[in-house]
Design a protein around this motif. Structure first.
Motif, short mmCIF file in Angstrom:
data_model
loop_
_atom_site.label_atom_id
_atom_site.label_comp_id
_atom_site.label_asym_id
_atom_site.label_seq_id
_atom_site.Cartn_x
_atom_site.Cartn_y
_atom_site.Cartn_z
N PHE A 53 1.93 66.35 40.75
CA PHE A 53 0.47 66.35 40.66
C PHE A 53 -0.07 67.75 40.96
N VAL A 54 -1.08 68.15 40.20
CA VAL A 54 -1.73 69.45 40.42
C VAL A 54 -2.59 69.35 41.67
N LYS A 55 -2.35 70.25 42.62
CA LYS A 55 -3.11 70.26 43.88
C LYS A 55 -4.15 71.37 43.94
N LYS A 56 -3.86 72.51 43.33
CA LYS A 56 -4.80 73.63 43.43
C LYS A 56 -4.55 74.58 42.27
N ILE A 57 -5.64 75.06 41.68
CA ILE A 57 -5.55 76.05 40.61
C ILE A 57 -6.26 77.32 41.08
N SER A 58 -5.53 78.40 41.22
CA SER A 58 -6.11 79.69 41.58
C SER A 58 -5.88 80.65 40.43
N VAL A 59 -6.37 81.87 40.58
CA VAL A 59 -6.35 82.79 39.45
C VAL A 59 -4.96 83.37 39.18
N ARG A 60 -4.02 83.22 40.10
CA ARG A 60 -2.68 83.75 39.86
C ARG A 60 -1.66 82.66 39.60
N ALA A 61 -1.73 81.57 40.33
CA ALA A 61 -0.73 80.52 40.21
C ALA A 61 -1.39 79.17 40.47
N THR A 62 -0.65 78.12 40.10
CA THR A 62 -1.10 76.75 40.29
C THR A 62 -0.09 76.03 41.17
N GLU A 63 -0.62 75.28 42.15
CA GLU A 63 0.24 74.53 43.06
C GLU A 63 0.44 73.12 42.51
N VAL A 64 1.72 72.75 42.32
CA VAL A 64 2.09 71.42 41.86
C VAL A 64 2.91 70.76 42.96
#
Length: 841
Positions: free
Chosen positions: A688-699
């Protein structure tokens, strides 16, 4: 109407017409005169006057109006700055003439130096004021060009006139600049001379020797009696002629001055009880608590007394209750009280004779009391010596009396230090036996005690007084600063701030975490260090001869700006920029939380959209706060643009992956192919996607493992999103059935079981397929069936399949049908999901 009446009326009309004509003509002439005056001001009338004969006189109505007698003509730049420079040069000359009169007064010399530094700055500003005008003149002269050479055609007269005017103005400006540079050089020379005079005065004070003999003793005894009577009459006259007639004013001043001191004292008891007072029930207080009590129990009472006495002095001057001579004595007396109280409170705070568990040094209670009284006696002696010095200056006492009081005071301070050196204060915590100071400490105390005594005996009174003052006053300040630094260092230790009363209150009221309290402890330590430096360093420097005026000027110069090479650094601007950035950062966070929790949450906006908007707002606010802080710090943004341009090549090659991820992050936030909460699968990563930032995405995977996926991977590679538009999805389950089983019956049973399973959609309805009939398992022919079910929430697939398999096993057992579920069901392309995750879903 008869003829007579008609004649009279015609005569009246004629007179009225003539009067009207004259009135209109007068108005016209008046308007013409005013208009001609305005035209004459613009230069048109002067051109017309050239065509008139010289003897001709202009009509009165064509004369330009004269300027009023009281009109103020604004001077030009050269005249104005020339007057400023002349005034500054006169001030410099006056200071140079009166410099020798103040050569024996260090405070006056320091004030003169501060004044000269201000004059030097004004001279610099006067020189800078000419730069724009000089630039305009040089630019205009370049446009006009040099005069034509011999044999060349003559230039227009107006051009030659303009060149001559500009050259004359430039020469006049250069002349004023020359005067300014001369005055600046003279100012610098005088400042250097003042520095030399102050160093010589300090050296002379320490090295001057006075002969001490028996004749001096007799002279001192006679002078002391006379000075005592004179001092008594001075105080009596002040009381009789100033204080007694204004007795109610005196009492009112004291009452008003007591109020702030009481507020400080009572406020400290109310809000800083654990930091200010010792708890007698505390058997083993922490080192931080002992340090805090020693520090604050010294500072707060001293601050209350300082505030009280300072207000009394200021109000005495405000209501004209002080004479010039008494004002100096009263200031010295107030200083005496403050120093004695400060040293007494400091000694009690460190030694704590009544509560040994709170002491900072391993000293027994009885020697601690003796040590406190010895230190207090040294402070009283030094303070009385300072007061008598001011008294001798006010009363113009003879030199013998000044020498005598200095000898007695410094020798007494030395004797008290020797008494402290031979004290046996250290207590063995096991046996309780008392022993002397450590050898090094004892030697230092003996040397410090002998130096003022020997210097006074051999006649070096200035040196003896200086050493005694540094030992008593400066020593007290340094010890207090050391306690402050120790307190700051102790409060920054891990969990130290959390164990204080303030830390416990913050934790109980705001649910502050241990990490937050440790960060607050670090901030508190930095704050205490800054307070100790800003207060303690000036006090110590003043004991070594530095004057408050020059220290304040230096501090203002450091804070407002100073030059290092070609760079100008302003600490105040830097601090302002940092504070603005912090303020902007917290304001951005507050706005983000308000926008997300109050606006978008009430609008039932999708969580992914909310996260995207919140992230973009955060980056925009952070960028604006950074720009605001950089601008306030005085950093030129154009220079940053140059740096950014120079780094563009490196960004293009060395940082291309970072730039790619950054741009990909912006695309993800704008197009939203995936959002927070989506179930995605890319390569071997599924979760599940937890956080989207400008450099990377936390899954976050189903095993609670957080995978940091670069944004460029999510943009450039194939990404499966099970919940992109909705959570509707299909889940498949395959089972093996014996070859000789009734196929139609099996299909009907599987369809019925799937249809009755909770969470399985009725539309589209489940489907059962016979996939393969030649499956070989343990030498037996098997048939492979596949059940396809549709779910409204695909994240619950594992739980539904689990329930479906249990039901199949139970129903087939009742019918006597053997079933073998496949260990690895084929999904399209559904990944493996933990049952715990499905239960939570």
């Amino acid at each position: 109407m008869n003829h007579k009446q008609q004649f009279i009326e015609r005569q009246i009309l004629k007179k009225l017409s003539a009067f009207s004509l004259r009135f209109v003509l007068s108005l016209f002439l008046l308007f013409a005169g005013l208009t001609a005056g305005e035209i004459a001001d613009t230069g048109w009338m002067s051109a017309q006057a050239q065509t008139m004969p010289e003897s001709a006189e202009a009509p009165a109505t064509l004369k330009a109006p004269e300027a009023p007698q009281n009109a103020v003509v604004q001077p030009n730049l050269v005249t104005q700055q020339k007057a400023v420079v002349e005034d500054l040069r006169k001030q410099i000359e006056d200071i140079a003439k009166s410099l020798d009169k103040s050569k024996n007064n260090d405070e006056t010399l320091a004030n003169i130096k501060v004044k000269l530094e201000a004059i030097s700055k004004k001279l610099l500003d006067a020189g800078i004021a000419f730069r724009p005008r000089l630039g305009e003149i040089n630019s205009r002269l370049d446009q006009i060009g040099p005069p034509p050479a011999e044999g060349k055609p003559a230039e227009a007269e107006i051009v030659a006139t303009e060149r001559a005017r500009l050259a004359a103005e430039k020469a006049e400006i250069n002349t004023v600049l020359g005067f300014t540079e001369d005055a600046s050089v003279q100012t610098s020379q005088i400042i250097e001379k003042i520095g030399t005079m102050r160093r010589d005065l300090f050296t002379q004070t320490l090295s001057q020797r006075v002969d001490i003999n028996t004749a001096l003793v007799t002279e001192v005894i006679n002078a002391a009696g006379y000075e005592t009577k004179t001092f008594y009459y001075l105080l009596k006259s002040w009381w009789d002629f100033t204080l007694y007639p204004n007795l109610w004013t005196l009492l009112g001043v004291i009452a008003v001055s007591v109020i702030p001191a009481l507020l400080i004292h009572l406020g400290a008891r109310r809000w800083l009880a654990e930091l200010y007072e010792r708890d007698p029930l505390e058997e083993k207080p922490s080192y931080l608590s002992r340090l805090s009590v020693a520090f604050w129990s010294t500072v707060i009472p001293s601050l209350a007394i300082v505030v009280f006495l300072a207000l009394v002095y200021v109000l005495f001057e405000r209501f004209d209750l002080l004479r010039p001579d008494v004002a100096k004595l009263l200031a010295a007396l107030f200083t005496l009280f403050c120093v004695v109280l400060f040293i007494y409170r400091l000694a009690c705070g460190v030694l704590s004779p009544d509560m040994p568990s709170w002491r900072l040094l391993p000293i027994a209670p009885k020697p601690a009391r003796i040590l406190i009284w010895l230190l207090t006696a040294a402070a009283i002696t030094q303070s009385i010596e300072y007061f008598l010095e001011i008294l001798n200056g006010v009363m113009s006492s003879p030199l013998s009396l000044t020498v005598a009081k200095s000898v007695i005071g410094t020798a007494t301070v030395g004797a008290l230090l020797l008494a402290i050196a031979f004290l046996r204060p250290i207590q063995n915590p096991r046996t309780g036996e008392l022993r002397a100071w450590p050898n090094l400490t004892k030697i230092i105390l003996i040397v410090l005690g002998l130096v003022p005594i020997l210097a006074a005996i051999f006649g070096y009174i200035g040196l003896a007084r200086f050493v005694a003052q540094q030992i008593v006053v400066t020593g007290a300040f340094i010890v207090t600063m050391y306690l402050g630094f120790l307190t700051a260092r102790a409060i920054t230790h891990e969990k130290a701030f959390a164990n204080t009363s303030l830390g416990r209150k913050l934790r109980d009221k705001f649910n502050a975490t241990e990490a937050t309290l440790d960060q607050l402890g670090l901030a508190a330590g930095i704050f205490i260090n800054l307070i100790v430096l800003f207060i303690g360093v000036p006090l110590v420097l003043m004991q070594f001869g530095f004057q408050w005026s020059e220290m304040s000027t230096t501090f203002v110069r450091i804070m407002t700006g100073f030059q290092i090479g070609s760079f100008s650094i302003s600490l105040l601007s830097i601090i302002t920029g940092i504070l603005l950035f912090i303020f902007g950062y917290f304001l951005t966070r507050l706005f983000q939380n308000w926008l997300d929790g109050s606006v978008m949450a009430r609008g039932r906006i999708d969580p992914g959209v909310r996260n995207s908007i919140k992230t973009v707002v955060g980056y925009v606010g952070l960028a604006l706060s950074g720009l605001l802080g950089i601008s306030a710090a005085g950093i030129n943004l154009s220079s940053l643009a140059l740096v950014a341009g120079g780094l563009s090549l490196g960004i293009g090659f060395g940082l291309q992956n970072i730039v790619s991820n950054f741009v990909s992050g912006l695309i993800l936030l704008a197009e939203r192919p995936l959002k927070v909460g989506d179930w995605v699968q890319t390569g071997t990563v599924s979760g599940f996607v937890k956080k989207i930032s400008v450099r990377a995405t936390e899954v976050e995977t189903f095993q609670r493992e957080t995978i940091i996926v670069p944004n460029s991977t999510l943009i450039n590679d194939n990404v499966g999103n099970w919940t992109h538009r909705n959570k509707l999805g299909r889940s498949d389950l395959q089972i093996l059935i014996g070859y000789r089983t009734d196929v139609r019956k099996i299909q009907a049973m599987l369809f019925e079981i799937a249809k009755e399973t909770p969470l399985v959609l009725k539309n589209p309805e489940p489907m059962v397929f016979l996939i393969n009939m030649t499956e070989l398992v343990s030498s037996n022919m098997m048939m492979r069936f596949e059940i396809r079910i549709f779910l409204a929430d695909i994240t619950s697939a594992l739980g539904v399949r689990n329930e479906l398999q249990f039901t199949i096993v139970e129903r087939f057992a009742e019918e006597g049908i053997s079933v073998m579920p496949l260990p690895s069901p084929i999904l399209y392309p559904e990944p493996h999901v933990n049952s715990e995750e499905v239960a939570e879903g």
